[in-house]
Write an enzyme that holds these catalytic residues in place. Structure first.
Site, PDB file in Angstrom:
ATOM      1  N   PHE A 240       0.981  -1.222   0.134  1.00 39.24           N
ATOM      2  CA  PHE A 240      -0.032   0.077  -0.058  1.00 39.24           C
ATOM      3  C   PHE A 240       0.894   1.118  -0.060  1.00 39.24           C
ATOM      4  O   PHE A 240       1.623   1.402   0.849  1.00 39.24           O
ATOM      5  CB  PHE A 240      -1.052  -0.056   1.227  1.00 39.24           C
ATOM      6  CG  PHE A 240      -2.152   1.235   1.082  1.00 39.24           C
ATOM      7  CD1 PHE A 240      -3.099   1.358   0.363  1.00 39.24           C
ATOM      8  CD2 PHE A 240      -1.585   2.464   1.788  1.00 39.24           C
ATOM      9  CE1 PHE A 240      -3.783   2.512   0.225  1.00 39.24           C
ATOM     10  CE2 PHE A 240      -2.157   3.429   1.814  1.00 39.24           C
ATOM     11  CZ  PHE A 240      -3.451   3.635   1.080  1.00 39.24           C
TER      12      PHE A 240
ATOM     13  N   ASP B 221       9.640   2.683   1.314  1.00 34.33           N
ATOM     14  CA  ASP B 221       8.321   3.623   2.054  1.00 34.33           C
ATOM     15  C   ASP B 221       8.296   3.305   3.294  1.00 34.33           C
ATOM     16  O   ASP B 221       7.633   2.360   3.949  1.00 34.33           O
ATOM     17  CB  ASP B 221       7.102   2.919   1.328  1.00 34.33           C
ATOM     18  CG  ASP B 221       5.865   3.811   1.637  1.00 34.33           C
ATOM     19  OD1 ASP B 221       5.899   4.460   2.546  1.00 34.33           O
ATOM     20  OD2 ASP B 221       5.109   3.828   0.920  1.00 34.33           O
TER      21      ASP B 221
ATOM     22  N   LYS C  15       3.096  11.143   6.746  1.00 35.73           N
ATOM     23  CA  LYS C  15       2.215  10.936   8.037  1.00 35.73           C
ATOM     24  C   LYS C  15       2.870  11.783   9.218  1.00 35.73           C
ATOM     25  O   LYS C  15       2.529  12.992   9.213  1.00 35.73           O
ATOM     26  CB  LYS C  15       2.067   9.818   8.392  1.00 35.73           C
ATOM     27  CG  LYS C  15       1.148   8.912   7.219  1.00 35.73           C
ATOM     28  CD  LYS C  15       0.447   7.657   7.667  1.00 35.73           C
ATOM     29  CE  LYS C  15      -0.099   6.765   6.511  1.00 35.73           C
ATOM     30  NZ  LYS C  15      -1.372   7.732   6.029  1.00 35.73           N
TER      31      LYS C  15
END
Length: 403
Positions: free
Chosen positions: A141, A226, A255
Site C-alpha cells: 500500500f 516507503d 504522516k
C-alpha cells in the site's frame, strides 16, 4: 449543537463514500484521548495510521505551528523562506542523507520517488528511454493515485480505475528468490515497505530487508523504502529498516512528519539520486511551505532526542507481550504481528469481522480500525502512558473474550 447521528447523516448525504468511518464524531483531542460531540471519551489506538505518532495536540508542535502562523504560511517555491533550509538540512541529517525533496501527502511522495527512480535510471544507470521498471511487493500500500494503484494487488483499490500505468513488476513479499528473478537490466528500483501496514502490519522474514539491500546493491538499482507508516519512531527505531541494520538509497516519508497538524511528506536521498532533477521538472506549490517546515522541523528535533523511539520500543514490549498471551491458547486470535507500538491482530472470522470487532471496542471506549476482513490494526500514539496502554489492551481482551 448537532448530535453525532445528525452529523453522520449530513456527511452521508454530502460526502462521496470513499471511507466507512466508525460511528463516532470527534470534537476535541489531547494526547492519546479524543472526545466526541456528546462528551464521551475514547482512547485512540490508531493514531491516524501513524500520522499522530506524537499524539493529539502536542504542545511543542502546536507552539511551532502557532508561532509560524503569525509570520508567514505560504510563499510557493517561487521564493525562498527562512524555515526551508533548516528543515531540509535537519531532515537530511536525521536520515543520514544529503538532499530532501519536500511534498505534502504520502501518495505524492511515492509518486515523486517513482519519478526519481525513473529519471535516475535513465540519467545514471543508462536504461534506454521508456523502458525503466520498478519491482514492488504483493500486498503493498503506497497510496491511491492512478500510478500507485496500478501496482496494487488490492482489488478494492484497483478495480474500475484503469487503464493502468505500466512499468512495474510485482513479487511476493518476503521472497528473496522471487525478487532476484524479477531484476533485469531495465530495473531501476525496488520499492517496498519495511513493514506492510495496510496488509495487516506484516513483518518480513528475518534477513529479508538485508537481502533486498544486498541484491539491489549487487545489481546497481535503488532500494526505495516507503517508511511513511513505519518510520519516525513507530517501531522503536527512527526507521523500521534499522531493525536489520539496513540503510536504503531512498527514504519516502510522510504522516508523522507533519505532527498530525499539517500534511508533510518528503523523499530523502543522496545528491547522486535527487541531483538528477533540474528546475521545472518536478514541484509542488505547497510542498515545503513555511508552516509545514516549521512543524516538521520540530518533529525532527523531537526525534533527535531518541525519547519517542525508546518509548515505542519499551511500550511495544508491553503491547506485544499482552497480545502474544492472547494468541497463545485457544480462542479467537490466530496471529499477532508487528514491532514497537504497531500490531496486526488476526481474528478467526467465526468470531466476527474486523468491522464488528472495531464497533464492539468503540462501545468500550477504544478506537481501532480493521483491515482485510478480520484483522485489527493497533497503533497507539507514542506518547500514550503505560497505564492507558494496559487499559486499552484490557478492553481488547474483553471484546475478544466475549467474541
Amino acid at each position: 449543537m448537532s448530535t453525532a447521528d445528525d452529523l453522520i447523516a449530513e456527511t452521508e448525504a454530502h460526502c462521496a463514500h470513499t471511507y466507512h468511518p466508525l460511528p463516532v464524531v470527534v470534537a476535541r483531542a489531547e494526547g492519546a484521548w479524543v472526545t466526541d460531540v456528546e462528551g464521551r471519551r475514547f482512547l485512540d489506538f490508531l493514531a491516524g495510521y501513524s500520522a499522530l505518532n506524537f499524539g493529539h495536540g502536542h504542545p511543542r508542535l502546536l507552539n511551532a505551528a502557532r508561532a509560524q502562523l503569525d509570520r508567514v504560511t505560504l510563499t510557493s517555491r517561487a521564493f525562498h523562506h527562512d524555515r526551508f533550509a533548516p528543515f531540509c538540512a535537519g531532515l537530511a541529517a536525521l536520515c543520514g542523507k544529503e538532499m530532501v525533496l519536500p511534498m505534502n501527502t504520502g501518495a505524492e511522495a511515492v509518486e515523486t520517488a517513482v519519478k526519481t527512480a525513473r529519471k535516475w535510471g535513465y540519467r545514471v544507470r543508462g536504461v534506454p528511454a521508456g523502458r525503466a521498471r520498478i519491482v514492488v511487493a504483493e500486498g503493498n500500500f503506497h497510496g491511491r493515485t492512478t500510478t500507485v494503484i496500478s501496482f496494487s494487488t488490492d482489488p478494492e483499490a484497483r478495480a474500475d480505475f484503469g487503464p493502468y500505468t505500466p512499468g512495474f513488476d510485482v513479487v511476493p513479499y518476503g521472497d528473496l528468490a522471487a525478487l532476484r528473478g524479477a531484476l533485469t537490466e531495465d530495473t531501476v528500483a525496488v520499492l517496498m515497505e519495511p513493514i506492510q501496514g495496510e496488509a495487516g502490519v506484516r513483518v518480513p522474514p528475518p534477513g529479508y530487508l538485508a537481502g533486498v539491500r544486498e541484491l539491489t546493491r549487487e545489481r546497481g538499482v535503488l532500494f526505495v523504502a516507503d517508511e511513511i507508516q513505519s518510520g519516525l519512531g513507530r517501531t522503536g527505531r527512527t526507521f523500521a529498516c534499522e531493525h536489520e541494520g539496513v540503510v536504503p538509497d531512498v527514504y519516502v516519508l510522510g504522516k508523522a512528519l507533519g505532527g498530525g497538524i499539517v500534511p508533510v511528506s518528503a523523499v530523502v536521498a543522496d545528491e547522486e539520486v535527487l541531483g538528477v532533477f533540474r528546475p521545472g521538472e518536478h514541484g509542488s506549490t505547497f510542498g515545503g511551505n513555511p508552516l509545514a517546515c516549521a512543524v516538521a522541523l520540530e518533529v525532527v528535533a523531537m526525534l533527535r532526542t531518541g525519547e519517542y523511539q525508546e518509548r515505542a520500543a519499551r511500550l511495544g514490549e508491553v503491547l506485544h507481550r499482552r497480545l502474544s498471551a492472547s494468541a497463545a491458547g485457544p480462542g479467537p486470535v490466530t496471529e499477532v504481528r508487528g514491532r514497537g507500538l504497531w500490531a496486526g491482530v488476526d481474528v478467526d472470522p467465526a468470531y466476527g469481522t474486523g468491522r464488528e470487532l472495531s464497533e464492539r471496542l468503540l462501545r468500550r471506549g477504544v478506537l481501532v480500525k480493521e483491515t482485510h476482513g478480520s484483522t485489527l490494526r493497533l497503533a497507539p500514539p507514542l506518547v500514550i502512558s503505560e497505564e492507558d496502554l494496559e487499559w486499552g489492551v484490557d478492553r481488547l481482551a474483553a471484546v475478544l473474550g466475549g467474541a
